[in-house]
Design a protein around this motif. Sequence first.
Motif, PDB file in Angstrom:
ATOM      1  N   LEU A 197       0.822  -1.208   0.000  1.00  0.00           N
ATOM      2  CA  LEU A 197       0.000   0.000   0.000  1.00  0.00           C
ATOM      3  C   LEU A 197       0.857   1.259   0.000  1.00  0.00           C
ATOM      4  N   ARG A 198       0.400   2.248  -0.717  1.00  0.00           N
ATOM      5  CA  ARG A 198       1.032   3.561  -0.688  1.00  0.00           C
ATOM      6  C   ARG A 198       0.682   4.256   0.626  1.00  0.00           C
ATOM      7  N   ARG A 199       1.492   5.245   0.984  1.00  0.00           N
ATOM      8  CA  ARG A 199       1.235   5.944   2.250  1.00  0.00           C
ATOM      9  C   ARG A 199      -0.114   6.659   2.219  1.00  0.00           C
ATOM     10  N   SER A 200      -0.496   7.200   1.068  1.00  0.00           N
ATOM     11  CA  SER A 200      -1.792   7.873   0.965  1.00  0.00           C
ATOM     12  C   SER A 200      -2.936   6.879   1.106  1.00  0.00           C
ATOM     13  N   GLU A 201      -2.745   5.663   0.615  1.00  0.00           N
ATOM     14  CA  GLU A 201      -3.773   4.634   0.736  1.00  0.00           C
ATOM     15  C   GLU A 201      -3.934   4.199   2.186  1.00  0.00           C
ATOM     16  N   LEU A 202      -2.818   4.068   2.905  1.00  0.00           N
ATOM     17  CA  LEU A 202      -2.895   3.726   4.318  1.00  0.00           C
ATOM     18  C   LEU A 202      -3.617   4.813   5.101  1.00  0.00           C
ATOM     19  N   ALA A 203      -3.257   6.053   4.824  1.00  0.00           N
ATOM     20  CA  ALA A 203      -3.852   7.167   5.557  1.00  0.00           C
ATOM     21  C   ALA A 203      -5.342   7.311   5.268  1.00  0.00           C
ATOM     22  N   GLY A 204      -5.786   6.894   4.097  1.00  0.00           N
ATOM     23  CA  GLY A 204      -7.178   7.079   3.713  1.00  0.00           C
ATOM     24  C   GLY A 204      -8.109   5.956   4.117  1.00  0.00           C
ATOM     25  N   LEU A 205      -7.604   4.893   4.733  1.00  0.00           N
ATOM     26  CA  LEU A 205      -8.460   3.757   5.085  1.00  0.00           C
ATOM     27  C   LEU A 205      -9.390   4.099   6.242  1.00  0.00           C
ATOM     28  N   ARG A 206     -10.613   3.586   6.149  1.00  0.00           N
ATOM     29  CA  ARG A 206     -11.587   3.679   7.228  1.00  0.00           C
ATOM     30  C   ARG A 206     -11.974   2.264   7.661  1.00  0.00           C
ATOM     31  N   LEU A 207     -12.664   2.168   8.791  1.00  0.00           N
ATOM     32  CA  LEU A 207     -13.048   0.844   9.279  1.00  0.00           C
ATOM     33  C   LEU A 207     -13.954   0.123   8.286  1.00  0.00           C
ATOM     34  N   THR A 208     -14.776   0.878   7.570  1.00  0.00           N
ATOM     35  CA  THR A 208     -15.674   0.252   6.607  1.00  0.00           C
ATOM     36  C   THR A 208     -14.936  -0.380   5.432  1.00  0.00           C
ATOM     37  N   ASP A 209     -13.668  -0.029   5.270  1.00  0.00           N
ATOM     38  CA  ASP A 209     -12.875  -0.592   4.174  1.00  0.00           C
ATOM     39  C   ASP A 209     -12.221  -1.916   4.551  1.00  0.00           C
ATOM     40  N   ILE A 210     -12.319  -2.330   5.804  1.00  0.00           N
ATOM     41  CA  ILE A 210     -11.663  -3.546   6.285  1.00  0.00           C
ATOM     42  C   ILE A 210     -12.709  -4.621   6.508  1.00  0.00           C
ATOM     43  N   HIS A 211     -12.489  -5.781   5.916  1.00  0.00           N
ATOM     44  CA  HIS A 211     -13.432  -6.893   6.035  1.00  0.00           C
ATOM     45  C   HIS A 211     -12.675  -8.164   6.426  1.00  0.00           C
ATOM     46  N   PHE A 212     -13.184  -8.864   7.420  1.00  0.00           N
ATOM     47  CA  PHE A 212     -12.629 -10.149   7.831  1.00  0.00           C
ATOM     48  C   PHE A 212     -13.358 -11.252   7.077  1.00  0.00           C
ATOM     49  N   GLY A 213     -12.595 -12.135   6.457  1.00  0.00           N
ATOM     50  CA  GLY A 213     -13.175 -13.230   5.697  1.00  0.00           C
ATOM     51  C   GLY A 213     -12.479 -14.537   5.991  1.00  0.00           C
ATOM     52  N   THR A 214     -12.756 -15.519   5.174  1.00  0.00           N
ATOM     53  CA  THR A 214     -12.188 -16.855   5.341  1.00  0.00           C
ATOM     54  C   THR A 214     -11.645 -17.339   4.011  1.00  0.00           C
ATOM     55  N   ASP A 215     -10.448 -17.879   4.035  1.00  0.00           N
ATOM     56  CA  ASP A 215      -9.859 -18.491   2.857  1.00  0.00           C
ATOM     57  C   ASP A 215     -10.530 -19.847   2.670  1.00  0.00           C
ATOM     58  N   HIS A 216     -11.357 -19.962   1.632  1.00  0.00           N
ATOM     59  CA  HIS A 216     -12.128 -21.182   1.439  1.00  0.00           C
ATOM     60  C   HIS A 216     -11.249 -22.379   1.079  1.00  0.00           C
ATOM     61  N   GLY A 217     -10.022 -22.124   0.678  1.00  0.00           N
ATOM     62  CA  GLY A 217      -9.124 -23.234   0.381  1.00  0.00           C
ATOM     63  C   GLY A 217      -8.501 -23.850   1.610  1.00  0.00           C
ATOM     64  N   THR A 218      -8.219 -23.022   2.620  1.00  0.00           N
ATOM     65  CA  THR A 218      -7.551 -23.510   3.828  1.00  0.00           C
ATOM     66  C   THR A 218      -8.413 -23.390   5.073  1.00  0.00           C
TER      67      THR A 218
END
Length: 400
Positions: A197-218
């Motif tokens: 990630l670029r520094r601007s991308e890190l700075a611009g993240l909000r909680l709504t942009d983060i999603h917890f999921g599951t790797d269906h392969g493992t």
Amino acid sequence: MTEYDTDLVLPDTVRTELRRGVTSVLVDTAALRQVRERFDTEQATALGRYLSASQSPNTVRAYRTDWIAWAAWCATENRCALPADPLDIAVYLAAAADARTPDGRHAYGPATLERKSAAIAAVHAANGLPAPTRSDVVRLTLRGIRRTRRARPNRKRPILLHTLGELLAGLPEPGWPGEPARRRDTLLLLLGFAGALRRSELAGLRLTDIHFGTDHGTGEPLLLIHLPTTKTDPTGITEQHVALPRGRQAHTCPVCACADWMRLLAAHTGGPESLRPWAEEQSVTDTHIHRCHGYHPDPRLRPEQPLFPAINRHGGLGTSAMSGRAVAELVKRYAARAGLDPALFSGHSLRAGFATQAALGGAADREIMRQGRWSNPRTVHRYIRTADPLADNAVTKLGL
């Protein structure tokens, strides 16, 4: 006189323009005044707001600085800044190319001079004027500067896996008041590295942009990061996403780091006064045990709050997000704590480190490009050559 002087001496005519409150040199404020005469205040304000948002704040800031320097030079030399004479621009660029800093180095690189030229062109376009920088005298001057000033790009050093470990070793001690910074900075360093990630991308993240999921392969947990805007996609039309799997080791697992940080943010929803007791009750986390399995975001968290807020030295969380510059300074600060020269590192060191480390690990070009969202293979090849100059090199087949 240089534009980075702390006490910049500007002619009165330039200072008068600045006092008018013009926030963007790319928007024709005279035209906006005519709009206000024809439409009501609400309509004119809406138009001005969206016109101002057409360029990134960094671009506007850089062009504004360049335009002030050009206008100041013109006032000093008794030249006209708008509309500009192409010959005046060529002389200005040549003088800037010869300018030196107190230690004898060139004050401006060729890329900065090209940006100065672009800023002058942008202001002319905003005022409905043809770009004087398209003339031969300006183009040939810039070409001559590039040919004369051949120099290697000043690229920052990539943060490789072993360097990342050194940076993480410099995190604040568990407990109060360093616990908030420890958790936030761990996540920031791991996301920047693993997500390229670029520094601007890190700075611009909000909680709504983060999603917890599951790797269906493992069946293992993973993180899905939605990037609302990027440097190459400022409007967010392509819906770029980054996937981060569970790390092999808990102390470098980005999913664990995100879960730890989310738990602290949830504790902070009870008020700043509730965070310190919560942090003091936390036992020292075993870095060998993963903490991301079974984590679910707390419903008390506000989706629109910044993922990386500013934190003061007393452990207090701010309401505003870290800036891109603050991200770069954070990387430099941890580099210094690790005994490294902070001048060799920047926010881009995390993104460059991902590409270089992935190339060292044998990742294919398309794999690196996919995670880093690069569209030009030449960019990735530069990182690969840095990692292993003999990779895919015919010189190894000469039989010497």
